[in-house]
Design an enzyme around this catalytic site. Structure first.
Site, PDB file in Angstrom:
ATOM      1  N   LEU A  35      10.931 -51.643 -65.268  1.00 33.10           N
ATOM      2  CA  LEU A  35      12.020 -51.680 -66.248  1.00 33.10           C
ATOM      3  C   LEU A  35      12.861 -52.937 -66.036  1.00 33.10           C
ATOM      4  O   LEU A  35      13.395 -53.152 -64.955  1.00 33.10           O
ATOM      5  CB  LEU A  35      12.913 -50.445 -66.104  1.00 33.10           C
ATOM      6  CG  LEU A  35      12.209 -49.090 -66.197  1.00 33.10           C
ATOM      7  CD1 LEU A  35      13.232 -47.971 -66.101  1.00 33.10           C
ATOM      8  CD2 LEU A  35      11.415 -48.987 -67.489  1.00 33.10           C
ATOM      9  N   ARG A  77      27.001 -57.353 -64.717  1.00 33.11           N
ATOM     10  CA  ARG A  77      27.813 -57.590 -63.523  1.00 33.11           C
ATOM     11  C   ARG A  77      27.418 -58.845 -62.746  1.00 33.11           C
ATOM     12  O   ARG A  77      28.122 -59.282 -61.847  1.00 33.11           O
ATOM     13  CB  ARG A  77      27.765 -56.358 -62.602  1.00 33.11           C
ATOM     14  CG  ARG A  77      28.654 -55.238 -63.092  1.00 33.11           C
ATOM     15  CD  ARG A  77      28.459 -53.973 -62.285  1.00 33.11           C
ATOM     16  NE  ARG A  77      27.219 -53.291 -62.656  1.00 33.11           N
ATOM     17  CZ  ARG A  77      26.705 -52.257 -61.984  1.00 33.11           C
ATOM     18  NH1 ARG A  77      27.298 -51.816 -60.892  1.00 33.11           N
ATOM     19  NH2 ARG A  77      25.593 -51.684 -62.393  1.00 33.11           N
ATOM     20  N   GLU A  86      23.175 -37.407 -63.473  1.00 23.53           N
ATOM     21  CA  GLU A  86      23.877 -38.686 -63.320  1.00 23.53           C
ATOM     22  C   GLU A  86      25.312 -38.447 -62.854  1.00 23.53           C
ATOM     23  O   GLU A  86      25.910 -37.419 -63.179  1.00 23.53           O
ATOM     24  CB  GLU A  86      23.879 -39.449 -64.654  1.00 23.53           C
ATOM     25  CG  GLU A  86      22.503 -39.884 -65.114  1.00 23.53           C
ATOM     26  CD  GLU A  86      21.760 -40.706 -64.073  1.00 23.53           C
ATOM     27  OE1 GLU A  86      22.227 -41.792 -63.714  1.00 23.53           O
ATOM     28  OE2 GLU A  86      20.698 -40.234 -63.585  1.00 23.53           O
ATOM     29  N   ASN A 137      18.511 -40.369 -56.511  1.00 25.26           N
ATOM     30  CA  ASN A 137      17.328 -40.868 -57.204  1.00 25.26           C
ATOM     31  C   ASN A 137      17.286 -42.383 -57.076  1.00 25.26           C
ATOM     32  O   ASN A 137      18.215 -43.076 -57.479  1.00 25.26           O
ATOM     33  CB  ASN A 137      17.450 -40.452 -58.687  1.00 25.26           C
ATOM     34  CG  ASN A 137      16.433 -41.146 -59.573  1.00 25.26           C
ATOM     35  OD1 ASN A 137      15.389 -41.583 -59.105  1.00 25.26           O
ATOM     36  ND2 ASN A 137      16.752 -41.231 -60.862  1.00 25.26           N
ATOM     37  N   ASN A 144      22.965 -55.371 -58.420  1.00 26.39           N
ATOM     38  CA  ASN A 144      23.761 -55.337 -59.653  1.00 26.39           C
ATOM     39  C   ASN A 144      24.692 -56.527 -59.791  1.00 26.39           C
ATOM     40  O   ASN A 144      25.069 -56.886 -60.885  1.00 26.39           O
ATOM     41  CB  ASN A 144      24.586 -54.054 -59.708  1.00 26.39           C
ATOM     42  CG  ASN A 144      23.679 -52.840 -59.825  1.00 26.39           C
ATOM     43  OD1 ASN A 144      22.819 -52.796 -60.686  1.00 26.39           O
ATOM     44  ND2 ASN A 144      23.839 -51.894 -58.921  1.00 26.39           N
ATOM     45  N   ARG A 172      13.564-118.750 -46.875  1.00 26.45           N
ATOM     46  CA  ARG A 172      15.001-118.687 -46.766  1.00 26.45           C
ATOM     47  C   ARG A 172      15.570-120.105 -46.814  1.00 26.45           C
ATOM     48  O   ARG A 172      14.908-121.050 -46.419  1.00 26.45           O
ATOM     49  CB  ARG A 172      15.510-118.009 -45.490  1.00 26.45           C
ATOM     50  CG  ARG A 172      14.513-117.673 -44.427  1.00 26.45           C
ATOM     51  CD  ARG A 172      15.256-117.424 -43.103  1.00 26.45           C
ATOM     52  NE  ARG A 172      14.526-116.445 -42.337  1.00 26.45           N
ATOM     53  CZ  ARG A 172      14.043-116.673 -41.099  1.00 26.45           C
ATOM     54  NH1 ARG A 172      14.250-117.791 -40.471  1.00 26.45           N
ATOM     55  NH2 ARG A 172      13.359-115.737 -40.497  1.00 26.45           N
TER      56      ARG A 172
END
Ligand code: UD1
Ligand code: CA
Length: 457
Positions: free
Chosen positions: A9, A16, A157, A172, A230, A443
């Site tokens: 997923l 955040r 939840e 979970n 997160n 030079r």
């Protein structure tokens, strides 16, 4: 063992993170965060991996474009985890077996844990098995409700839980094994009558219980493995854990790392035995380092092949370069793309190289720019040498053949070739080819005007 397909997923934005970049594409030890669960699913035997994409899906699709076992399912609107899984029903239609569901922002799960989890699920003949863990502070997570026999009856939840349910500390993880046939019929029937008005994947447990199917919990001891990322504080914490794992594996295989928490080696980097790495070193990309090397503090090495017995001194920066054996680099050398150094080469402090080949035993010990050059073996490049490779329009090559001695403060106005065994005098600006075995000197003759400063004053 039954077949396994995975779903990861990854459609959410990751608000955040406070970032322009979608959360799952933030890098963790050299790979986008989502690559970690994808790789673990692959190692656990998933034959096909479906990524649910939404926010910045084009970035995720582009990154995985050449990985043949990845398929994509788009979720235009993020209506919940259950809805996200339902979006995969077309991509996985016809698949029978176990579906392993992972989250793109839970990167620390290990292949060993997933393997035992899958074995457990398949042995139990369960419809759903939830990977769980007990947390001292379970705030924010779904709580696992079990019956007397230890079977899972529900996941609640935080926002929907009663005060009593909030006391439960088994949570979970968001990682599941689900029987494919059951999963897609169950997610198709989900309702969003909850506090967040989301289609919760976790509600498939209630469906399974109503249909008298078995739902199991598979608790793991270490909550760290299922830590979600997160925000950037958790991103740094996950980075630290991965760093320690990578460095531990290298140490077990024979590399000395003085301070494994302060050594930044990306996934996929190879380091040989008896190589010592000092603190604050960053090694990334497709880098391979040989045996018996010493890499001092603050070296930054990206995409390099380094031989054995090489010393990379403090503060050196190297990328896309190939280094032979017994080479000494730095301190504070800068090896840019396309540098190839033979055995026993020395590149000293404040030397910059780019697209050069340097043969065995050659040295550029101090303060020099060598770009677009082919340098033979046993060449000495004096302090302050510059290859003037760019005329403002085009780049040109300098060729310095074997055994040439270049004095200090020499400029090579390319294209120019210095024949073997020649000597270029200090202070010379070389504008024409030099034949082999020659002295090149250019030079202005020196004039001393005696008493000049006395007369001036
Ligand atoms: C979810 C679980 C919770 C669990 C927690 C573990 C549900 C209802 N809850 O909660 O029980 O303890 O994970 O971390 O599943 N996503 C989508 N599309 C969506 C929604 C989410 O792809 O429509 C993705 C997110 O990008 C993320 C993952 O799913 O990678 C989890 O979603 P998130 O909203 O963070 O779930 P939680 O509320 O944390
Ligand atoms: Ca949520």
């Amino acid at each position: 063992m039954a077949k396994v397909a995975a779903i990861v997923l990854a459609a959410g934005k990751g608000t955040r993170m406070k970032s322009e970049l979608v959360k799952v594409m933030h890098p963790l030890s050299g790979m986008p965060m989502i690559s970690w669960p994808v790789n673990v699913a692959r190692e656990a035997g998933a034959a096909v991996i479906t990524l649910v994409v939404g926010h910045q899906s084009e970035k995720v699709r582009e990154f995985f474009a050449d990985q043949g076992d990845i398929v994509f399912a788009s979720q235009e609107e993020q209506l919940g985890t259950g809805h996200a899984v339902a979006c995969c029903s077309e991509a996985l239609s016809g698949f029978t077996g176990t579906i392993l569901i992972l989250c793109g922002d839970v990167p620390l799960i290990t292949p060993e844990t997933l393997q035992t989890f899958l074995d457990y699920h398949q042995r139990q003949l369960a419809a759903v098995t939830v990977l769980t863990t007990c947390m001292d502070n379970p705030y924010g997570y779904g709580r696992v409700i079990k019956d007397a026999a230890g079977h899972v009856t529900e996941i609640v939840e935080e926002k929907d839980a009663s005060a009593e349910q909030r006391q439960i500390n088994e949570i979970n993880s968001g990682i599941y094994c689900v029987d494919a046939g059951f999963l897609f019929t169950a997610v198709a029937d989900l309702k969003n009558d909850n506090a967040q008005k989301e289609y919760y994947l976790t509600d498939i447990i209630k469906t399974a219980v109503a249909e008298r199917r078995t739902c199991c919990a598979f608790p793991i001891a270490d909550p760290m493995e299922v830590m979600g990322v997160n925000d950037r504080v958790q991103l740094a914490e996950a980075g630290r854990i991965i760093r320690v794992r990578i460095n531990k594996a290298l140490m077990v295989a024979g590399t000395t790392i003085i301070d494994p928490e302060a050594t930044y080696i990306d996934h996929g980097v190879v380091v040989g035995r008896d190589t010592t790495i000092y603190p604050n070193v960053c090694i990334s990309g497709d880098t391979v380092i040989g045996d018996n090397c010493v890499i001092e503090s603050s070296a930054v090495i990206k995409g390099c092949k380094v031989g054995d017995c090489v010393t990379i001194k403090a503060g050196s920066v190297m990328e896309d370069s190939v280094i032979g054996n017994t080479v000494a680099i730095g301190p504070m050398a800068h090896l840019r793309s396309g540098t190839e150094l033979g055995d026993e080469v020395k590149i000293g402090n404040f030397v910059e190289t780019k697209k050069i080949v340097m043969g065995a035993g050659s040295k550029a010990s101090h303060l020099t720019y060598l770009g677009d050059a082919t340098i033979g073996s046993h060449v000495n490049i004096g302090c302050g040498t510059i290859t003037c490779n760019y005329d403002g329009v085009k780049k040109h090559r300098t060729v310095i053949e074997d055994d040439v001695f270049v004095g200090s403060d020499v400029q090579f106005v390319a294209p120019v070739t210095i024949g073997r065994n020649s000597l270029v005098a200090a202070g010379t600006t070389v504008t024409a080819d030099v034949p082999p075995d020659s002295l090149a000197i250019a030079r202005a003759p020196q004039v001393n005007k005696e008493g000049w400063t006395l007369r001036k004053k």
